[in-house]
Design an enzyme around this catalytic site. Structure first.
Site, PDB file in Angstrom:
ATOM      1  N   LYS A 162       0.852  -1.185   0.000  1.00  0.00           N
ATOM      2  CA  LYS A 162       0.000   0.000   0.000  1.00  0.00           C
ATOM      3  C   LYS A 162       0.887   1.234   0.000  1.00  0.00           C
ATOM      4  O   LYS A 162       1.977   1.237   0.590  1.00  0.00           O
ATOM      5  CB  LYS A 162      -0.957  -0.015   1.188  1.00  0.00           C
ATOM      6  CG  LYS A 162      -0.293   0.049   2.543  1.00  0.00           C
ATOM      7  CD  LYS A 162      -1.277  -0.262   3.671  1.00  0.00           C
ATOM      8  CE  LYS A 162      -2.397   0.728   3.801  1.00  0.00           C
ATOM      9  NZ  LYS A 162      -3.221   0.476   5.015  1.00  0.00           N
ATOM     10  N   SER A 164      -8.038   0.747   4.593  1.00  0.00           N
ATOM     11  CA  SER A 164      -7.263   1.573   3.696  1.00  0.00           C
ATOM     12  C   SER A 164      -6.385   0.775   2.732  1.00  0.00           C
ATOM     13  O   SER A 164      -5.757   1.355   1.843  1.00  0.00           O
ATOM     14  CB  SER A 164      -6.358   2.503   4.519  1.00  0.00           C
ATOM     15  OG  SER A 164      -5.485   1.755   5.350  1.00  0.00           O
ATOM     16  N   SER A 200      -8.072  -1.930   8.584  1.00  0.00           N
ATOM     17  CA  SER A 200      -7.520  -1.587   7.271  1.00  0.00           C
ATOM     18  C   SER A 200      -6.908  -2.746   6.504  1.00  0.00           C
ATOM     19  O   SER A 200      -6.693  -2.641   5.298  1.00  0.00           O
ATOM     20  CB  SER A 200      -6.469  -0.479   7.417  1.00  0.00           C
ATOM     21  OG  SER A 200      -7.079   0.732   7.778  1.00  0.00           O
TER      22      SER A 200
END
Length: 548
Positions: A151, A226, A250
């Site tokens: 990420k 996320s 997340s």
């Protein structure tokens, strides 16, 4: 024992008040029931409205070509094949890049890539292996030649590191985050970085720098946040290793929405240095984790990112007999801020309970219902403990050059001049406008819930817990149900390890699943039960046809 006049008076008052308590209790339950019915129909209305717009935008991702079929195998298996000269790292990295290029125009997951650099790294790995390497070398580099993505909030040297912020659109990382460094040290090769919401703080992976990431199972729905970019690529069968992090679901949320396995380890055992601009010295309830189509990858990958001197405490290699464990379950929480559990989610939980009931060797171990009043306040408890995080969201939004303020950004938003998405502005409102949570109440209730669960689960018990009230929601619809992530976030607040388990698809071909939670430092239990249930009840299903 003598009875005093005061005792008699108190007893009379108790009996006088008893009908009142019963009456008010009945009224309270009636109001609660009416509210839950209202919420149920409200959720149906929300899905109807957003579904009207997004259902017609469902775009299938390309089928997996035969030449890319190697990507269906686990990272552990791929590493072994490279080590045994059954597979060249260059061929694997090339397949990964080609598959990403096929699916990314549809899911919009990748924010920056190093394809040429990755191929160069792979060729060097192949040369090393051809020259002859010792077993000791492979033990130090257990994922030698296997590609990974991360990420974008994890710093990867030379690659964009925007955190989804317009004010950082030009920023590139100068060094690796600690978790990235550890993966590189294990021989893995970084290929790309993927989309996140602004500073990782929302249920959708959307920002004004890179736009919106889509769920490969249903492109009209979100892959979550996320770590949504990571989950979207992993579910698309485009990368063997997906590096994530989790402070309020997340890692587990995108895993659930995209039909993957995930493991969020006990807080404090992984380094956050270089992730979302952290120094690594902060105390945090966040952890580094992974999402995968293969549960067998989770423990070996987690071992890589656990702080070396703390590894023995987690006992990740512990042998677990799932038939001998104690099982408990919560089929729904009574937190009125979150939506009621949907029928398909309740059915998924029931299938897991039925399976474990049949598998356990004793009725004493069969799944039993559990509940604690702390689950009535999942979001509020998480919100309170977020105030103990050392980073400041309002400052991070400005790249630490100032402070963003809710009222200013809200007014700018009304006239289309704000640089931030609406969820980011609402997060500012939560931090700056809404009243704080009562400290004594929150800490007392958290401690009571944590102590009760630790005593209940011990070293041989797990808790089955819903992942979410609903399957992956349509794009933008989480803004109408902003608290539903609390089913994941409560275990960040408690600092418990938790695994996300995919349990096949619902009738709309959207992933189902549950969470498996254990006491601190019992990750091995989570992973073992996740593997057992996933294998028996559907596991990770591909969003496309696989041509073998």
């Amino acid at each position: 024992m003598s009875i005093t006049k005061g005792d008699i008076t108190a007893n009379i008052e108790h009996h006088k008040n008893k009908p009142k308590k019963i009456f008010f209790g009945m009224v309270s339950n009636m109001i609660k029931h009416v509210f839950l019915v209202f919420r149920t129909y409200l959720d149906l209305f929300i899905d109807l409205v957003y579904g009207y717009f997004w259902e017609g935008k469902r775009t299938p991702i390309p089928d997996l070509e035969k030449k890319h079929a190697i990507l269906t195998e686990s990272a552990v298996t791929l590493a072994k094949k490279i080590r045994n000269k059954e597979l060249k790292s260059e061929d694997l990295v090339k397949a990964c890049i080609e598959r990403i290029q096929q699916v990314n125009p549809i899911i919009n997951a990748v924010t920056d890539e190093r394809y040429e650099g990755a191929l160069k790294d792979a060729r060097e790995v192949d040369k090393l292996i051809e020259s002859g390497l010792t077993d000791d070398y492979f033990q130090k580099k257990p994922f030698l030649g296997v590609p990974f993505t991360a990420k974008e909030s994890h710093a990867v040297s030379g690659m964009r590191h925007t955190l989804g912020l317009l004010c950082r659109h030009h920023v590139r990382a100068h060094e690796d985050a600690e978790c990235v460094r550890l993966l590189r040290d294990a021989g893995a090769i970084p290929v790309a970085v993927t989309n996140v919401p602004e500073v990782n703080k929302w249920m959708e992976s959307r920002n004004y720098v890179f736009g919106q990431t889509c769920n490969p199972h249903h492109t009209g729905r979100t892959p979550g946040g996320s770590s949504g970019g990571e989950a979207a690529l992993q579910a698309s069968i485009a990368v063997p290793i997906s590096l994530c992090s989790d402070i309020g679901g997340s890692t587990r949320m995108p895993a659930f929405f995209c039909g993957l396995y995930a493991l969020n380890p006990t807080s404090g055992y992984t380094s956050l240095k270089g992730s979302a601009l952290r120094t690594g010295e902060e105390k945090s309830m966040a952890s580094i984790g992974f999402v995968s189509r293969h549960c067998s990858d989770l423990i070996p990958l987690t071992k890589l990112v656990v702080t070396a001197d703390k590894t023995p405490e987690l006992n990740l290699d512990r042998a677990v007999d799932v038939k001998q464990l104690k099982y408990y379950y919560v089929d729904t929480a009574q937190d009125l801020r979150v939506s009621p559990i949907a029928a398909d989610m309740r059915a998924a939980m029931n299938r897991a309970i039925t399976k474990l009931t049949a598998d356990t060797t004793s009725t004493d171990n069969a799944p039993k219902p559990y509940y604690h009043a702390g689950f009535n306040h999942m979001f509020v408890l998480w919100r309170y403990w977020m105030t103990h995080e050392e980073d400041c969201f309002a400052k991070l939004l400005t790249n630490n050059t100032g402070t963003a303020y809710f009222w200013k950004e809200f007014l700018k938003k009304l006239v289309g001049m704000s640089e931030y998405t609406l969820p980011a502005i609402l997060k500012l409102a939560d931090d700056q406008v809404l009243p704080p949570v009562n400290k004594q109440w929150a800490e007392k209730l958290t401690a009571e819930l944590k102590d009760d669960l630790i005593k209940l689960l011990g070293e041989d018990g797990v808790l089955l817990f819903p992942s979410s009230p609903t399957v992956a929601p349509y794009h933008y619809s989480p803004i109408a149900r902003p608290f539903n992530f609390a089913y994941w976030a409560i275990f960040n607040a408690l600092q418990f390890p938790a695994a996300q388990v995919p349990l096949g698809l619902n009738s709309d071909k959207v992933p189902l699943g549950i969470q498996v939670v254990a006491a601190p430092r019992q990750e091995a239990l989570c992973a073992a039960v996740a593997a057992h249930l996933g294998e028996a009840l559907g596991g990770a299903q591909p969003p496309c046809k696989i041509n073998q």
